[in-house]
Design a protein around this motif. Structure first.
Motif, PDB file in Angstrom:
ATOM      1  N   GLU A   1       0.835  -1.204   0.000  1.00  0.00           N
ATOM      2  CA  GLU A   1       0.000   0.000   0.000  1.00  0.00           C
ATOM      3  C   GLU A   1       0.871   1.256   0.000  1.00  0.00           C
ATOM      4  OE1 GLU A   1      -2.352  -0.787   3.469  1.00  0.00           O
ATOM      5  OE2 GLU A   1      -3.757  -2.066   2.363  1.00  0.00           O
ATOM      6  N   TYR A   2       1.903   1.267   0.822  1.00  0.00           N
ATOM      7  CA  TYR A   2       2.830   2.393   0.881  1.00  0.00           C
ATOM      8  C   TYR A   2       3.503   2.611  -0.474  1.00  0.00           C
ATOM      9  CZ  TYR A   2       6.986   5.109   2.035  1.00  0.00           C
ATOM     10  OH  TYR A   2       7.981   6.064   2.040  1.00  0.00           O
ATOM     11  N   ALA A   3       4.016   1.540  -1.063  1.00  0.00           N
ATOM     12  CA  ALA A   3       4.709   1.645  -2.344  1.00  0.00           C
ATOM     13  C   ALA A   3       3.792   2.213  -3.420  1.00  0.00           C
ATOM     14  CB  ALA A   3       5.237   0.276  -2.767  1.00  0.00           C
ATOM     15  N   LEU A   4       2.569   1.734  -3.481  1.00  0.00           N
ATOM     16  CA  LEU A   4       1.625   2.198  -4.487  1.00  0.00           C
ATOM     17  C   LEU A   4       1.208   3.645  -4.253  1.00  0.00           C
ATOM     18  CD1 LEU A   4      -0.583  -1.010  -4.736  1.00  0.00           C
ATOM     19  CD2 LEU A   4       1.045  -0.184  -6.453  1.00  0.00           C
ATOM     20  N   ASP A   5       1.029   4.019  -2.990  1.00  0.00           N
ATOM     21  CA  ASP A   5       0.576   5.379  -2.666  1.00  0.00           C
ATOM     22  C   ASP A   5       1.683   6.417  -2.815  1.00  0.00           C
ATOM     23  OD1 ASP A   5      -1.897   4.290  -2.094  1.00  0.00           O
ATOM     24  OD2 ASP A   5      -1.640   4.357   0.093  1.00  0.00           O
ATOM     25  N   VAL A   6       2.875   6.091  -2.393  1.00  0.00           N
ATOM     26  CA  VAL A   6       3.966   7.067  -2.379  1.00  0.00           C
ATOM     27  C   VAL A   6       4.679   7.160  -3.726  1.00  0.00           C
ATOM     28  CG1 VAL A   6       6.203   7.607  -1.318  1.00  0.00           C
ATOM     29  CG2 VAL A   6       4.284   6.877   0.106  1.00  0.00           C
TER      30      VAL A   6
ATOM     31  N   GLU B   1      -2.785 -12.956  -5.311  1.00  0.00           N
ATOM     32  CA  GLU B   1      -4.173 -12.502  -5.501  1.00  0.00           C
ATOM     33  C   GLU B   1      -4.474 -11.329  -4.579  1.00  0.00           C
ATOM     34  OE1 GLU B   1      -6.503 -16.028  -4.929  1.00  0.00           O
ATOM     35  OE2 GLU B   1      -5.818 -16.909  -6.819  1.00  0.00           O
ATOM     36  N   ARG B   2      -4.019 -11.404  -3.346  1.00  0.00           N
ATOM     37  CA  ARG B   2      -4.228 -10.298  -2.399  1.00  0.00           C
ATOM     38  C   ARG B   2      -3.484  -9.056  -2.871  1.00  0.00           C
ATOM     39  NH1 ARG B   2      -7.092  -6.988  -0.091  1.00  0.00           N
ATOM     40  NH2 ARG B   2      -6.280  -6.067   1.809  1.00  0.00           N
TER      41      ARG B   2
ATOM     42  N   SER C   1      -1.592  -1.013 -11.712  1.00  0.00           N
ATOM     43  CA  SER C   1      -1.217  -2.341 -12.187  1.00  0.00           C
ATOM     44  C   SER C   1       0.113  -2.717 -11.545  1.00  0.00           C
ATOM     45  CB  SER C   1      -1.103  -2.367 -13.708  1.00  0.00           C
ATOM     46  OG  SER C   1      -0.081  -1.502 -14.135  1.00  0.00           O
ATOM     47  N   ILE C   2       0.294  -4.009 -11.348  1.00  0.00           N
ATOM     48  CA  ILE C   2       1.541  -4.526 -10.782  1.00  0.00           C
ATOM     49  C   ILE C   2       1.972  -5.735 -11.588  1.00  0.00           C
ATOM     50  CG2 ILE C   2       1.133  -3.721  -8.421  1.00  0.00           C
ATOM     51  CD1 ILE C   2       0.218  -6.608  -7.736  1.00  0.00           C
TER      52      ILE C   2
ATOM     53  N   ASP D   1      -5.588  -3.177  -7.469  1.00  0.00           N
ATOM     54  CA  ASP D   1      -6.841  -2.843  -8.145  1.00  0.00           C
ATOM     55  C   ASP D   1      -7.612  -1.766  -7.393  1.00  0.00           C
ATOM     56  OD1 ASP D   1      -6.281  -4.715 -10.118  1.00  0.00           O
ATOM     57  OD2 ASP D   1      -7.672  -6.231  -9.325  1.00  0.00           O
ATOM     58  N   ALA D   2      -7.625  -1.838  -6.063  1.00  0.00           N
ATOM     59  CA  ALA D   2      -8.335  -0.856  -5.246  1.00  0.00           C
ATOM     60  C   ALA D   2      -7.748   0.541  -5.415  1.00  0.00           C
ATOM     61  CB  ALA D   2      -8.300  -1.262  -3.773  1.00  0.00           C
TER      62      ALA D   2
END
Length: 139
Positions: free
Chosen positions: A20-25, A69-70, A81-82, A76-77
Motif C-alpha cells: 500500500e505504501y509503495a503504491l501510494d507514495v 491474488e491479495r 497495475s503490478i 486494483d483498489a
C-alpha cells in the motif's frame, strides 16, 4: 527518481502495508511483487511440497497464488497495475539476488507467525543490511 520498485510479500499485514505504501507514495513507479515459497524449515512444509511435485514451478505458483491474488486486490483498489513474480528458496536471499534490477525495495518490517520468524530469522533486517539498492521498511 524511483521508477522500479520490488515489493516482497508474504501473507502478513505488514507486507500488505508495504505494498500500500509503495503504491501510494510512488505513484508513477513500476511495481513488482515478489513472493517466495519453498523455504526450507524444520517442519519442511512448503519445501517438501515443492521438491516432491512433478512440476516444482507449478507447485510454487499454486502456493504463491493467495498472496499474489491479495496483492492484485490491493493494486486494483488503487487503480494501479503490478507485475508479480514467484521465487523459490530463502526469502532474504531471493530478495537480495533480485534487488539490483530495481531502484529500491519496499518491504514489511516483519511477517509470518512468531514460530516462522524464530525459525526463519528476520528477513527485513537481512535485506536491509545486504541489499545493493536502498530499502524502505514499512510497519
Amino acid at each position: 527518481m524511483v521508477s522500479r520498485l520490488l515489493v516482497p510479500m508474504d501473507d502478513s499485514e505488514m507486507a500488505e502495508n508495504a505494498l500500500e505504501y509503495a503504491l501510494d507514495v510512488h505513484g508513477d513507479a513500476d511495481v513488482t511483487v515478489l513472493t517466495v515459497v519453498g523455504e526450507p524449515s524444520q517442519l519442511m512444509g512448503e519445501a517438501t511440497a515443492v521438491a516432491m511435485a512433478d512440476d516444482p514451478r507449478a507447485k510454487a505458483a499454486e502456493l504463491a497464488a493467495p498472496v499474489l491474488e491479495r496483492a492484485q486486490e490491493i493494486a486494483d483498489a488503487r487503480g494501479r497495475s503490478i507485475d508479480t513474480v514467484v521465487g523459490l528458496g530463502h526469502p532474504a536471499r531471493e530478495i537480495i539476488n533480485r534487488a539490483d534490477e530495481y531502484d529500491t525495495v519496499v518491504l514489511g518490517s516483519h511477517g509470518g507467525t512468531i514460530a516462522e520468524r524464530l525459525v526463519v530469522g528476520n528477513v527485513a533486517k537481512t535485506v536491509f543490511n545486504r541489499s545493493p539498492v536502498p530499502v524502505t521498511v514499512v510497519r
